[in-house]
Structure formats: structure tokens, C-alpha cells
Design a protein around this motif. Structure first.
Motif, PDB file in Angstrom:
ATOM      1  N   ILE A 190      53.958  38.889  42.614  1.00  0.00           N
ATOM      2  CA  ILE A 190      54.474  37.550  42.920  1.00  0.00           C
ATOM      3  C   ILE A 190      53.344  36.591  43.291  1.00  0.00           C
ATOM      4  CG2 ILE A 190      55.924  36.262  44.551  1.00  0.00           C
ATOM      5  CD1 ILE A 190      57.781  38.696  44.554  1.00  0.00           C
ATOM      6  N   PHE A 191      52.393  37.087  44.117  1.00  0.00           N
ATOM      7  CA  PHE A 191      51.227  36.276  44.492  1.00  0.00           C
ATOM      8  C   PHE A 191      50.006  36.906  43.833  1.00  0.00           C
ATOM      9  CE2 PHE A 191      54.166  36.162  48.146  1.00  0.00           C
ATOM     10  CZ  PHE A 191      54.456  34.802  48.183  1.00  0.00           C
ATOM     11  N   SER A 192      49.507  36.311  42.815  1.00  0.00           N
ATOM     12  CA  SER A 192      48.411  36.928  42.060  1.00  0.00           C
ATOM     13  C   SER A 192      47.173  37.171  42.910  1.00  0.00           C
ATOM     14  CB  SER A 192      48.056  36.053  40.851  1.00  0.00           C
ATOM     15  OG  SER A 192      47.699  34.746  41.272  1.00  0.00           O
ATOM     16  N   ASP A 193      46.890  36.277  43.865  1.00  0.00           N
ATOM     17  CA  ASP A 193      45.706  36.415  44.720  1.00  0.00           C
ATOM     18  C   ASP A 193      46.159  36.527  46.173  1.00  0.00           C
ATOM     19  OD1 ASP A 193      43.277  36.464  45.935  1.00  0.00           O
ATOM     20  OD2 ASP A 193      42.637  34.464  45.274  1.00  0.00           O
ATOM     21  N   LEU A 194      46.272  37.752  46.651  1.00  0.00           N
ATOM     22  CA  LEU A 194      46.789  37.967  48.009  1.00  0.00           C
ATOM     23  C   LEU A 194      45.826  37.497  49.094  1.00  0.00           C
ATOM     24  CD1 LEU A 194      48.500  41.485  47.731  1.00  0.00           C
ATOM     25  CD2 LEU A 194      49.513  39.221  47.503  1.00  0.00           C
ATOM     26  N   SER A 195      44.593  37.258  48.728  1.00  0.00           N
ATOM     27  CA  SER A 195      43.617  36.818  49.736  1.00  0.00           C
ATOM     28  C   SER A 195      43.955  35.430  50.287  1.00  0.00           C
ATOM     29  CB  SER A 195      42.209  36.814  49.137  1.00  0.00           C
ATOM     30  OG  SER A 195      42.111  35.846  48.098  1.00  0.00           O
TER      31      SER A 195
END
Length: 443
Positions: A190-195
Motif C-alpha cells: 500500500i505504501f511503496s516507501d515505508l521510510s
């Protein structure tokens, strides 16, 4: 003959529901918290009359393991009815509904099932390692409550040994596929970049610790840990970093979170629809991804009605879990073969124990006859009877007494045409070889 109450083959039964047989609404109704277990175990023993009982309760299953001194079908059926009645009464649940969704294993099937559970072969996540620790905790709780006797001790120890061997010798748990991993994997989809996201984990148990570890490995920089006690929350933040908060702080910090993953032992939801709705307004309706791993559920189901809240439960994770499982499926086939062999070994040993009990009683019976005849012989000697005559009488009387009951049974079997019993008696009495030898000489 000494009537040993433990005579007869030990029987085992397992009654329960799991993620395959029952919906989450029913599973959460009959779940047991850790604080309930001791009382529940002792109450179950009193109400059902079953002496040896252990209970495993996780987000995916509630199972009751019992050792009984009868393995007949009628005894098993009655025990199952008692367990269903007790569970429905204890939890004030619908007994008919519980019975419809429950399963029952007994004897060899129950042994095999427990081994499969211990190895993670019956889990939603094939080969997941957490279940073994949960099973060991369930066994420890039964020991502490005094409801685990020699029957369950033998079964659980054998199952733990089998699980350890399978995890050592196969690749059943080499891939990181667990409910915690699946929740993190879904968040990454769902969130491609969890950072760039903030994650809120609610709880501080083993599942949440594993989830937090996966989140950190996926690059989540900001983590908030909420728990009933700040001390346990700090334990996780000391390991992974982040901010510890109390459950009572949730209404004030929820809006900071993009990802919410919850797994507590709370009997009631810790997040309601109103709280989430308020947080979404503060976020200006920026979407919030939520995973409720707990049973009973931590997040009110009505939260899924909110447009910007994407709520998943443990049952929703099944599709995610299907990835990365082929290696485990191959290993599972090897594990199943090992379990079959270990089940056979366990049942063979169990039946051998029954023979030991029978032999002990038989020895006591024959020794009682011997002692009685010896006492008579000593009395005759004391009266001055000739030793040779006393010995002859002792030998005749002892032989007659030892042969009496077998002789009656053999005659009855012959009269009824029970040839199989006669052939078995021939082997039991060691007569086969001698009779064959006599036949050969006659020829």
C-alpha cells in the motif's frame, strides 16, 4: 487381581475450532486470555469430570486437549459433548453454533493433530514458529493449574521433540512468512516507501515484537509503541527505537499514524469507530492502513465503514500469506512423513505401556496364588508331613490353580468355535513350536 485405575489404553481427544472451521466472530467469543487460563482449566476439570486438560487459545484457534482412560467411541462422544457444553457455558456462547463449527480428533488422530499444530503445519501461515511457543505456554499453564498428568505430559513432550526435529531437519520455517510478516508485506504494497510513514503498534507481546522487527527491516523510521503499561512499551522501543505511549494516549496520537497494527490481549476493543473517525479528520482524511491481528478484536469492525480507513483482520491476510510458501510446502510434505512415523512410534509405545500394566497385574495375581499355596505347604511341613509329599502336593495344587482360569476360557472358546482365540492362546502359551515339533515326530 489388583484393579489398577490406570489399566486400559490411555485415550486422547482434541476438540476445537480454528481459522478454517469458524469465523472470527465465533473464535473471539470462545478465546481465553492468559489471565483466564488457570481458572478455566480447573473449572473445566470440575464441570466435565475430565482429569487431564490443556487449552491452547490463539488468534487462529481455541483447542482443548484431553487425556482420558477410555478410547471407546461412546466415551469420546460424551467427552466432546461435555467440552462443548462447558465452553458455551463458560463463555456464554451459542453451544449449537460452536458444535457446528468444531472438530474432534481422538487417539491416533489427536496425536497426529497436536504434532501438526506444534510444527506449524495446521497454521494459517505454514510452518510459522510462534505456535510452538504458544503451545509450550499452554502446556505450562496446564501444569501450573494441576490439570496436566502423565498422559498429557507424555503427549506434549513427544510433540515438542517431533517439532524440534522437523524444524531442524527441514526447511519448514526458513522463509519469513508469519501473520506479522504478512501484515508488514501488505503495508509495503500500500505504501511503496515505508521510510516516509509512521507506524503505530499496539501491544507488546511476541507478535507485536515480531511485527516491529519486520517494520524496521522494511525501513520504517518512525514507530510508536502503545501498551497498557509504559514499562513494556519501553522494552520494545529500547530494542527498535521509537516512542512509547500508554493505551490511554491513543486518542491523542492516533492521527500521527499512517500504519496501525494491533495485537493485545484486551477482552474489548482498544480503538473505536469514533476515535478513528476523529483521527482521520485531524489527518485531513489522509488514508490510514490498519491491521487487527488480535482475537478478540482490538479495533471495532465498524471502523471499516470509514472511507479513509483500510481495516484488515487476520482472516484478510490469507491471500498475502500465499506468496513465498512453495519452499515451505515442499518441506511440509517431508514433515508430514516424519509426523506419520512419530505418531506410529508414539502409539506403539502407548500400547506397550498398557501391556506393562497388564503384566504387572498378572504377576501380582500369580504371586498371590503362589504365596497362598506356599503357606499351605509350610503348614503341612510344620505338622510333620513328609517333605517329598508336601512338595508334590504343592506342585500339583499350584499348577491346577494357575491353569484353572485359562482352561475355562479355552474350553469356552472351543465350544463357541472361536478358532482365532485358540490360535492366539497357542502362541501366548508358547505351544506352537512344541506342537509343530510333536507333529513332525509323529510323521
Amino acid at each position: 487381581m489388583n484393579q489398577d485405575s490406570n489399566r486400559g489404553l490411555m485415550g486422547y481427544i482434541t476438540a476445537g475450532i480454528n481459522h478454517r472451521t469458524a469465523p472470527i466472530t465465533l473464535r473471539e467469543q470462545v478465546a481465553f486470555s492468559a489471565e483466564q487460563l488457570s481458572d478455566a482449566l480447573q473449572n473445566a476439570r470440575i464441570q466435565t469430570g475430565i482429569e487431564e486438560i490443556a487449552i491452547l487459545s490463539t488468534c487462529n484457534r481455541t483447542e482443548i486437549y484431553c487425556a482420558i482412560h477410555s478410547s471407546g467411541s461412546e466415551a469420546v462422544r460424551l467427552c466432546h459433548e461435555k467440552l462443548i457444553d462447558w465452553q458455551s457455558c463458560y463463555h456464554q456462547a451459542n453451544g449449537k453454533l460452536l458444535a457446528e463449527h468444531s472438530y474432534l480428533f481422538h487417539d491416533e488422530e489427536a496425536v497426529r493433530h497436536l504434532m501438526r499444530v506444534a510444527c506449524g503445519l495446521d497454521s494459517m501461515v505454514l510452518g510459522e514458529p510462534q505456535i510452538l511457543g504458544q503451545l509450550k505456554s499452554a502446556y505450562a499453564s496446564a501444569q501450573e493449574a494441576g490439570t496436566a498428568g502423565p498422559g498429557l505430559n507424555r503427549l506434549f513432550q513427544h510433540s515438542f521433540t517431533t517439532a524440534k526435529q522437523i524444524r531442524t531437519e527441514t526447511a519448514i520455517n526458513q522463509q519469513p512468512v508469519s501473520v506479522a510478516y504478512a501484515a508488514t508485506r501488505l503495508a509495503k504494497q500500500i505504501f511503496s516507501d515505508l521510510s516516509e510513514n509512521t507506524a503505530l503498534v499496539i501491544g507488546a507481546g511476541e507478535t507485536i515484537e515480531l511485527t516491529t522487527r519486520h517494520l524496521c527491516q522494511q525501513g520504517v523510521a518512525n514507530i510508536i509503541v502503545a501498551n497498557r503499561t509504559l514499562e513494556r512499551a519501553r522494552r520494545l522501543t529500547d530494542i527498535f527505537g521509537g516512542k512509547p505511549v500508554l493505551l490511554s494516549d491513543l486518542p491523542h496520537i492516533l492521527h500521527e499514524s499512517d500504519i496501525v497494527i494491533s495485537s493485545t490481549a484486551s477482552p474489548v476493543p482498544v480503538l473505536g469507530k469514533g476515535t478513528v473517525e476523529k483521527a482521520l479528520k485531524q489527518r485531513k482524511h489522509k488514508p490510514m492502513f490498519m491491521v487487527d491481528i488480535a482475537v478478540p478484536r482490538d479495533i471495532e469492525p465498524e471502523v471499516s465503514e470509514l472511507a479513509d480507513a483500510f481495516l484488515y483482520t487476520v482472516d484478510d491476510l490469507q491471500d498475502v500469506i500465499e506468496d513465498n510458501l512453495q519452499q515451505r510446502k515442499d518441506a511440509a510434505q517431508q514433515a508430514e512423513r516424519m509426523i506419520e512415523a512419530d505418531t506410529f512410534e508414539f502409539m506403539t509405545r502407548l500400547r506397550a505401556l498398557d501391556a506393562v500394566s497388564l503384566l504387572r497385574d498378572y504377576r501380582q495375581s500369580t504371586e498371590a496364588i503362589r504365596d497362598l499355596e506356599l503357606e499351605k505347604a509350610l503348614q503341612w511341613l510344620a505338622r510333620g508331613a513328609r517333605p517329598e509329599e508336601v512338595l508334590q502336593q504343592f506342585a500339583r495344587s499350584l499348577t491346577n490353580k494357575l491353569m484353572h482360569h485359562p482352561s475355562v476360557q479355552l474350553k469356552n472358546a472351543a465350544a463357541k468355535g472361536q478358532q482365532e482365540k485358540l490360535e492366539w492362546a497357542e502362541k501366548l502359551l508358547g505351544l506352537s513350536t512344541s506342537r509343530q515339533s510333536d507333529s513332525t515326530q509323529d510323521a
